[in-house]
Design a protein around this motif. Structure first.
Motif, PDB file in Angstrom:
ATOM      1  N   LEU A 605       0.841  -1.204   0.000  1.00  0.00           N
ATOM      2  CA  LEU A 605       0.000   0.000   0.000  1.00  0.00           C
ATOM      3  C   LEU A 605       0.868   1.242   0.000  1.00  0.00           C
ATOM      4  O   LEU A 605       0.641   2.200  -0.778  1.00  0.00           O
ATOM      5  CB  LEU A 605      -0.912  -0.019   1.233  1.00  0.00           C
ATOM      6  CG  LEU A 605      -1.863   1.191   1.345  1.00  0.00           C
ATOM      7  CD1 LEU A 605      -2.854   1.221   0.196  1.00  0.00           C
ATOM      8  CD2 LEU A 605      -2.602   1.157   2.664  1.00  0.00           C
ATOM      9  N   PHE A 635     -19.612  11.863  -3.194  1.00  0.00           N
ATOM     10  CA  PHE A 635     -19.330  10.561  -3.788  1.00  0.00           C
ATOM     11  C   PHE A 635     -18.176   9.894  -3.048  1.00  0.00           C
ATOM     12  O   PHE A 635     -18.255   8.727  -2.672  1.00  0.00           O
ATOM     13  CB  PHE A 635     -19.009  10.766  -5.275  1.00  0.00           C
ATOM     14  CG  PHE A 635     -18.607   9.495  -5.974  1.00  0.00           C
ATOM     15  CD1 PHE A 635     -17.359   9.403  -6.594  1.00  0.00           C
ATOM     16  CD2 PHE A 635     -19.461   8.402  -6.048  1.00  0.00           C
ATOM     17  CE1 PHE A 635     -16.999   8.240  -7.247  1.00  0.00           C
ATOM     18  CE2 PHE A 635     -19.081   7.239  -6.704  1.00  0.00           C
ATOM     19  CZ  PHE A 635     -17.843   7.162  -7.320  1.00  0.00           C
ATOM     20  N   ILE A 639     -18.224   6.494  -0.729  1.00  0.00           N
ATOM     21  CA  ILE A 639     -17.385   5.302  -0.852  1.00  0.00           C
ATOM     22  C   ILE A 639     -16.706   4.996   0.480  1.00  0.00           C
ATOM     23  O   ILE A 639     -16.642   3.841   0.928  1.00  0.00           O
ATOM     24  CB  ILE A 639     -16.339   5.485  -1.978  1.00  0.00           C
ATOM     25  CG1 ILE A 639     -17.052   5.542  -3.329  1.00  0.00           C
ATOM     26  CG2 ILE A 639     -15.363   4.323  -1.949  1.00  0.00           C
ATOM     27  CD1 ILE A 639     -16.123   5.711  -4.495  1.00  0.00           C
ATOM     28  N   VAL A 642     -19.122   3.448   2.821  1.00  0.00           N
ATOM     29  CA  VAL A 642     -19.391   2.036   2.559  1.00  0.00           C
ATOM     30  C   VAL A 642     -18.250   1.169   3.076  1.00  0.00           C
ATOM     31  O   VAL A 642     -18.444   0.122   3.696  1.00  0.00           O
ATOM     32  CB  VAL A 642     -19.630   1.797   1.054  1.00  0.00           C
ATOM     33  CG1 VAL A 642     -19.686   0.312   0.768  1.00  0.00           C
ATOM     34  CG2 VAL A 642     -20.927   2.437   0.621  1.00  0.00           C
ATOM     35  N   LEU A 643     -17.028   1.633   2.822  1.00  0.00           N
ATOM     36  CA  LEU A 643     -15.882   0.831   3.274  1.00  0.00           C
ATOM     37  C   LEU A 643     -15.818   0.756   4.801  1.00  0.00           C
ATOM     38  O   LEU A 643     -15.520  -0.304   5.371  1.00  0.00           O
ATOM     39  CB  LEU A 643     -14.593   1.408   2.699  1.00  0.00           C
ATOM     40  CG  LEU A 643     -14.445   1.241   1.183  1.00  0.00           C
ATOM     41  CD1 LEU A 643     -13.188   1.928   0.677  1.00  0.00           C
ATOM     42  CD2 LEU A 643     -14.430  -0.227   0.809  1.00  0.00           C
ATOM     43  N   TYR A 646     -18.215  -1.684   5.979  1.00  0.00           N
ATOM     44  CA  TYR A 646     -17.701  -3.048   5.890  1.00  0.00           C
ATOM     45  C   TYR A 646     -16.830  -3.383   7.090  1.00  0.00           C
ATOM     46  O   TYR A 646     -16.861  -4.495   7.610  1.00  0.00           O
ATOM     47  CB  TYR A 646     -16.884  -3.217   4.595  1.00  0.00           C
ATOM     48  CG  TYR A 646     -17.726  -3.280   3.358  1.00  0.00           C
ATOM     49  CD1 TYR A 646     -17.143  -3.152   2.097  1.00  0.00           C
ATOM     50  CD2 TYR A 646     -19.109  -3.462   3.424  1.00  0.00           C
ATOM     51  CE1 TYR A 646     -17.899  -3.208   0.954  1.00  0.00           C
ATOM     52  CE2 TYR A 646     -19.871  -3.520   2.281  1.00  0.00           C
ATOM     53  CZ  TYR A 646     -19.258  -3.383   1.032  1.00  0.00           C
ATOM     54  OH  TYR A 646     -20.019  -3.437  -0.096  1.00  0.00           O
ATOM     55  N   VAL A 647     -16.037  -2.398   7.507  1.00  0.00           N
ATOM     56  CA  VAL A 647     -15.175  -2.654   8.662  1.00  0.00           C
ATOM     57  C   VAL A 647     -16.029  -2.926   9.910  1.00  0.00           C
ATOM     58  O   VAL A 647     -15.790  -3.880  10.667  1.00  0.00           O
ATOM     59  CB  VAL A 647     -14.224  -1.451   8.891  1.00  0.00           C
ATOM     60  CG1 VAL A 647     -13.520  -1.605  10.218  1.00  0.00           C
ATOM     61  CG2 VAL A 647     -13.233  -1.340   7.761  1.00  0.00           C
ATOM     62  N   PHE A 649     -18.997  -3.992   9.922  1.00  0.00           N
ATOM     63  CA  PHE A 649     -19.651  -5.283   9.695  1.00  0.00           C
ATOM     64  C   PHE A 649     -18.746  -6.422  10.142  1.00  0.00           C
ATOM     65  O   PHE A 649     -19.159  -7.376  10.787  1.00  0.00           O
ATOM     66  CB  PHE A 649     -20.022  -5.390   8.209  1.00  0.00           C
ATOM     67  CG  PHE A 649     -20.408  -6.780   7.764  1.00  0.00           C
ATOM     68  CD1 PHE A 649     -19.869  -7.322   6.614  1.00  0.00           C
ATOM     69  CD2 PHE A 649     -21.325  -7.534   8.492  1.00  0.00           C
ATOM     70  CE1 PHE A 649     -20.241  -8.584   6.187  1.00  0.00           C
ATOM     71  CE2 PHE A 649     -21.686  -8.807   8.061  1.00  0.00           C
ATOM     72  CZ  PHE A 649     -21.137  -9.328   6.911  1.00  0.00           C
ATOM     73  N   TRP A 650     -17.484  -6.302   9.790  1.00  0.00           N
ATOM     74  CA  TRP A 650     -16.551  -7.344  10.188  1.00  0.00           C
ATOM     75  C   TRP A 650     -16.394  -7.409  11.702  1.00  0.00           C
ATOM     76  O   TRP A 650     -16.315  -8.470  12.292  1.00  0.00           O
ATOM     77  CB  TRP A 650     -15.189  -7.098   9.531  1.00  0.00           C
ATOM     78  CG  TRP A 650     -14.178  -8.166   9.906  1.00  0.00           C
ATOM     79  CD1 TRP A 650     -14.335  -9.504   9.825  1.00  0.00           C
ATOM     80  CD2 TRP A 650     -12.876  -7.949  10.403  1.00  0.00           C
ATOM     81  NE1 TRP A 650     -13.207 -10.162  10.224  1.00  0.00           N
ATOM     82  CE2 TRP A 650     -12.272  -9.220  10.591  1.00  0.00           C
ATOM     83  CE3 TRP A 650     -12.118  -6.809  10.680  1.00  0.00           C
ATOM     84  CZ2 TRP A 650     -10.978  -9.371  11.066  1.00  0.00           C
ATOM     85  CZ3 TRP A 650     -10.817  -6.979  11.159  1.00  0.00           C
ATOM     86  CH2 TRP A 650     -10.269  -8.245  11.351  1.00  0.00           C
ATOM     87  N   LEU A 655     -25.090  -9.660   8.844  1.00  0.00           N
ATOM     88  CA  LEU A 655     -25.263  -9.362   7.417  1.00  0.00           C
ATOM     89  C   LEU A 655     -26.507  -8.537   7.159  1.00  0.00           C
ATOM     90  O   LEU A 655     -26.508  -7.657   6.290  1.00  0.00           O
ATOM     91  CB  LEU A 655     -25.330 -10.680   6.629  1.00  0.00           C
ATOM     92  CG  LEU A 655     -25.300 -10.540   5.099  1.00  0.00           C
ATOM     93  CD1 LEU A 655     -24.017  -9.872   4.652  1.00  0.00           C
ATOM     94  CD2 LEU A 655     -25.419 -11.893   4.450  1.00  0.00           C
ATOM     95  N   LEU A 659     -26.689  -5.110   5.251  1.00  0.00           N
ATOM     96  CA  LEU A 659     -27.360  -4.955   3.955  1.00  0.00           C
ATOM     97  C   LEU A 659     -28.363  -3.815   3.981  1.00  0.00           C
ATOM     98  O   LEU A 659     -28.470  -3.060   3.005  1.00  0.00           O
ATOM     99  CB  LEU A 659     -28.076  -6.261   3.582  1.00  0.00           C
ATOM    100  CG  LEU A 659     -27.136  -7.372   3.086  1.00  0.00           C
ATOM    101  CD1 LEU A 659     -27.917  -8.633   2.822  1.00  0.00           C
ATOM    102  CD2 LEU A 659     -26.406  -6.932   1.824  1.00  0.00           C
ATOM    103  N   LEU A 662     -26.315  -0.783   3.893  1.00  0.00           N
ATOM    104  CA  LEU A 662     -25.690  -0.691   2.568  1.00  0.00           C
ATOM    105  C   LEU A 662     -26.687  -0.217   1.523  1.00  0.00           C
ATOM    106  O   LEU A 662     -26.349   0.552   0.608  1.00  0.00           O
ATOM    107  CB  LEU A 662     -25.135  -2.069   2.189  1.00  0.00           C
ATOM    108  CG  LEU A 662     -24.288  -2.110   0.918  1.00  0.00           C
ATOM    109  CD1 LEU A 662     -23.061  -1.247   1.097  1.00  0.00           C
ATOM    110  CD2 LEU A 662     -23.897  -3.520   0.595  1.00  0.00           C
ATOM    111  N   MET A 670     -25.089   5.836  -5.444  1.00  0.00           N
ATOM    112  CA  MET A 670     -25.483   5.783  -6.858  1.00  0.00           C
ATOM    113  C   MET A 670     -25.807   7.177  -7.382  1.00  0.00           C
ATOM    114  O   MET A 670     -25.364   7.590  -8.468  1.00  0.00           O
ATOM    115  CB  MET A 670     -26.746   4.904  -7.000  1.00  0.00           C
ATOM    116  CG  MET A 670     -26.514   3.458  -6.821  1.00  0.00           C
ATOM    117  SD  MET A 670     -25.774   2.775  -8.305  1.00  0.00           S
ATOM    118  CE  MET A 670     -26.139   1.083  -8.004  1.00  0.00           C
TER     119      MET A 670
END
Lengths: 690, 116
Positions: A605, A635, A639, A642-643, A646-647, A649-650, A655, A659, A662, A670
């Motif tokens: 990275l 925008f 993004i 959303v990322l 996800y973190v 979420f983990w 889920l 969702l 999300l 969008m």
């Protein structure tokens, strides 16, 4: 036990077939029962009848509760007696209670009641009505001397009551009711006694004679028990709770004794009838309900001073005599309520050995001890050894005149146990050879102390145990129980009886024949000897030691020993702790290595960012005007959101929530993305065209 | 002589490659750099797994798959954005980029779920 004892044998007449039983006069257990059974709750809730029954019982037993009961009962009594509309039954009960409590009443009340009753006498036709009427008049006579209660037409009333009698001596309650009752007979006798007492002229003699015949007929229907007691049974069950032999017999006794008191003539009843009735009432012990206790106590009180014959009761304070303690035979004679008796002496006539008809004639007089009021026999006859006996006594009144007044009952039989220490000696245990009977091992035992014998035998040998039992007087003794028990270490046990001949007791166990019975179990057997009897003061159950028994192996088809009962604490108690074996967790790498690789993974990275710098990337195309810039920024923020979702979420979420979030973020992404990119596309298209 | 010629040929080859590559547009270079970054990350993960064993196998798979997947998506983006590619002449690059972003987001959702 009977064998070897030498009695003077005389076969006696079989007049005394009845079994021996002890009847004890009224005691403190009756008093405590009376106090327990009658516990006044509010006092006014109990009916006058029950109150009277309680008062009578306490009076006879010598318990003083009058002042307590007087407080809440007298008002009811006074009300009942004053009220002009009281029923006959209530008047009767109230007068009865007043007779005991003596509430505050004046003669006016009694006069009013007496005149009312005398008017009703002609109209009364049922037995109970007449009973209440006559009874009330008699009670008034007893409570005040001023009122005249004499009956004019005593003969007429007598006949009216007599009309209800039956041929078997029982009475009907009324002419409408065809059923006859023994209880009614007692009430009738009591009422007739009242009529005779209240009559202004003498009753016709023929009526009295027929009545006496009726009484004798009544006594023909008496029922007997084997132990010398008799009673009247009641066939009719009435709703008032007067049923059963106790109330029926008590009613008859009451009626009979009051009739005997009211007339100077004798009734020609044999004295033993009264005695056997007394024995019945004493034989029922302490009744469990109040009505029966009242009937019992009232009947016994009537019998205590009756004019026919007063029963005398012979009892033993203790029917177990110990030879070791040198107990003396003591006998007590009382009336049924435990009062004193006229001078008399008691003779021991015979002694029967239990279970045998043979008896020895003793004919010995017991000495009277004036302090304890007991008749004592100094020493038991010589041939009385340990065991169970039946002693026959006879009561002899000193004054011949008293024979007409008291009933002694001829011969009285009482069971007596004579206990003592039984001597056990010459106890030996031996192992014998099966064939010739030679003694292999022989050991002496001391059965009064502890023993630990160690023996060993095989299946070809025999075990023999011998001992002698003798009574304190040296005679042979056969106990109820003489057992030898062999118990295997696994719990299987076998019990054998030890047989006797005379004084010698012997048991021989032939193991050859017992191999199958023992289920072919070899090993250690604990030996235990039990010798016991009810008259043996030193009954014992003793372990003697153990026997190592060697038996052949069990063949295929042999019976298995029965399963021993499982110790319930082992079956139902807590089980052993279970240690679970878990799969050993996989080996994880050491944390330093993991962190090293974490750093290593982040290197590309870093390399990417450095490369971007080297390529001289710029943000020239980023829109500058506000609205597109806003969308562009949103925008990028979208993004990033959303990322980061996800973190999260983990780390935490599931889920479905992810969702949902999300979906929301995606829609906004969008939208903004579309705006931004279309703006960029339009600017680049403009550039191209330009 | 063969060795030196081979070496010289190799050197000449590398030089020509480098000069040709320098002509590629910057945005393609960025995408290439991104691909190299993703693949090297995957390689490091494989080496780690080789060292310590594959115990949380799902984690390993999701890690490797995320790198490989995003590399593949970047390759697709590069193909679509490349102006010399006649096949995608009519596709605006912004559209391709939007697809790239969308597919990456979906891929990473799956990855995060599988990561455990």
């Amino acid at each position: 036990m009977a064998r070897g004892l030498r009695f003077l044998v005389l076969i006696l007449s079989v007049a005394s077939i009845c079994d021996a039983a002890t009847f004890n006069p009224i005691s403190d257990s009756h008093r405590s029962a009376a106090l327990e059974l009658f516990t006044p709750t509010d006092g006014s809730l109990k009916s006058l009848e029950e109150t009277f029954e309680a008062l009578r019982t306490f009076e006879v037993l010598g318990i003083d509760k009058k002042s307590e009961i007087k407080g809440y009962t007298c008002p009811t009594v006074v009300d009942t007696l004053w009220s002009p509309s009281s029923a006959l039954k209530d008047l009767f009960q109230a007068l009865r209670v007043n007779g005991v409590l003596k509430c505050e009443l004046n003669d006016e009340v009694f006069a009013g009641i007496a005149s009312r009753l005398k008017d009703n006498v002609k109209d009364a036709n049922s037995l109970l009505d007449l009973h209440y009427l006559i009874g009330s008049l008699k009670l008034i006579k007893g409570q005040t001397a001023e009122v005249d209660v004499h009956l004019e037409d005593a003969d007429g009333i007598f006949r009216a009551i007599k009309a209800l009698s039956q041929s078997d001596g029982r009475w009907r309650f009324s002419s409408n009711n065809p059923e006859s009752s023994t209880y009614a007979a007692g009430i009738a006798l009591e009422t007739l006694a009242g009529v005779v007492a209240l009559a202004s002229h003498d009753i016709d003699q023929s009526l009295m004679d027929t009545l006496k015949q009726d009484i004798l007929k009544l006594f023909d229907g008496i029922e007997r028990y084997d132990d010398g007691s008799c009673y009247f049974d009641e066939k009719l069950v009435d709703a008032q709770g007067n049923w059963g032999p106790v109330s029926a017999s008590s009613s008859i006794v009451r009626g009979l004794t009051s009739f005997a008191t009211s007339t100077p003539e004798s009734l020609n009843l044999p004295g033993d009838r009264i005695l056997c009735l007394a024995k019945f009432f004493l034989g029922i012990g302490v009744p469990g309900n109040f009505k029966d206790l009242y009937h019992q106590i009232d009947a016994l009180a009537s019998l205590e001073n009756n004019r026919i014959s007063i029963p005398l009761i012979l009892s033993l304070p203790s029917s177990v005599l110990s030879v070791t303690r040198k107990d003396q035979l003591k006998v007590r004679v009382n009336t049924v309520l435990g009062s004193a008796v006229p001078p008399l002496s008691v003779k021991l006539m015979q002694i029967f050995t239990s279970g045998s008809k043979d008896a020895s004639i003793i004919d010995q007089e017991l000495k009277f001890d004036p302090e304890t009021k007991l008749h004592v026999l100094d020493a038991l006859p010589e041939n009385v050894d340990v065991g169970k006996y039946t002693f026959t006594f006879e009561i002899l009144l000193h004054d011949p005149e008293h024979k007409k007044i008291y009933a002694t009952g001829g011969r009285t039989k009482v069971s007596v146990y004579v206990t003592g220490v039984v001597n056990i000696d010459q106890a030996e245990i031996a192992i014998l050879d099966s064939d010739l009977g030679n003694v292999e091992t022989k050991k002496r035992l001391d059965l009064t102390g502890e023993n630990t014998i160690a023996l060993s035998a095989n299946h070809l040998q025999k075990l023999r145990l011998t001992f002698q039992l003798t009574t304190p007087f040296g005679r042979a003794f056969k106990p109820h129980q003489a057992f030898l028990r062999l118990r295997h270490e696994s719990g299987v046990e076998h019990i054998f009886l030890v047989r006797s001949s005379g004084k010698n007791f012997e048991i021989t166990l032939d193991f050859l024949g017992l191999v199958e019975k023992f289920f072919y179990l070899s090993g250690r057997y604990d030996i235990q000897l039990t010798v016991g009897d009810s008259v043996m003061e030193n009954s014992f159950l003793q372990p003697l030691g153990y026997l190592d028994l060697d038996l052949p192996d069990a063949p295929e088809k042999a019976a298995r020993p029965p399963p021993q009962p499982v110790d319930s604490s082992s079956k139902y108690g807590p089980r052993a702790e279970i240690t679970h074996i878990f799969r050993s967790p996989d080996k994880r790498p050491p944390t330093e290595l993991s962190f090293a690789f974490l750093g290593l993974v982040l290197l590309p990275l870093g390399g990417f960012l450095i490369g971007l710098l080297l390529l001289r990337v710029n943000l020239r195309n980023f829109p500058s005007s506000t609205l597109p810039a806003f969308f562009a920024i949103s925008f990028h923020i979208g993004i990033a959101a959303v990322l980061s979702l996800y973190v999260v979420f983990w780390l935490k979420l599931d889920l479905f929530t992810t969702l949902k979030a999300l979906g929301i973020l995606g829609i906004s992404l969008m939208f903004t993305g579309h705006r931004t990119l279309s703006y960029l596309a339009s600017t680049s298209a403009k550039l191209k065209s330009a | 002589m063969a060795r030196s010629s081979t070496a010289k040929d190799a050197q000449a080859l590398i030089q020509s490659l480098r000069s040709a590559y320098a002509a590629t547009p910057t945005n393609l270079k960025i995408i290439d750099l991104y691909i190299i970054f993703a693949v090297s990350t995957a390689l490091i993960q494989v080496v780690y797994m080789a060292l310590v064993g594959s115990f949380p196998f799902n984690s390993f798979l999701s890690g490797v798959l995320s790198c490989v997947g995003t590399a593949v998506l970047a390759v697709c983006l590069r193909i679509q954005v490349n102006k010399e590619n006649k096949e995608f002449k009519d596709l605006p690059p912004e559209r391709a980029f939007a697809d790239f972003v969308l597919c990456n987001l979906v891929l990473h959702l799956v990855i995060m779920n599988f990561l455990g």
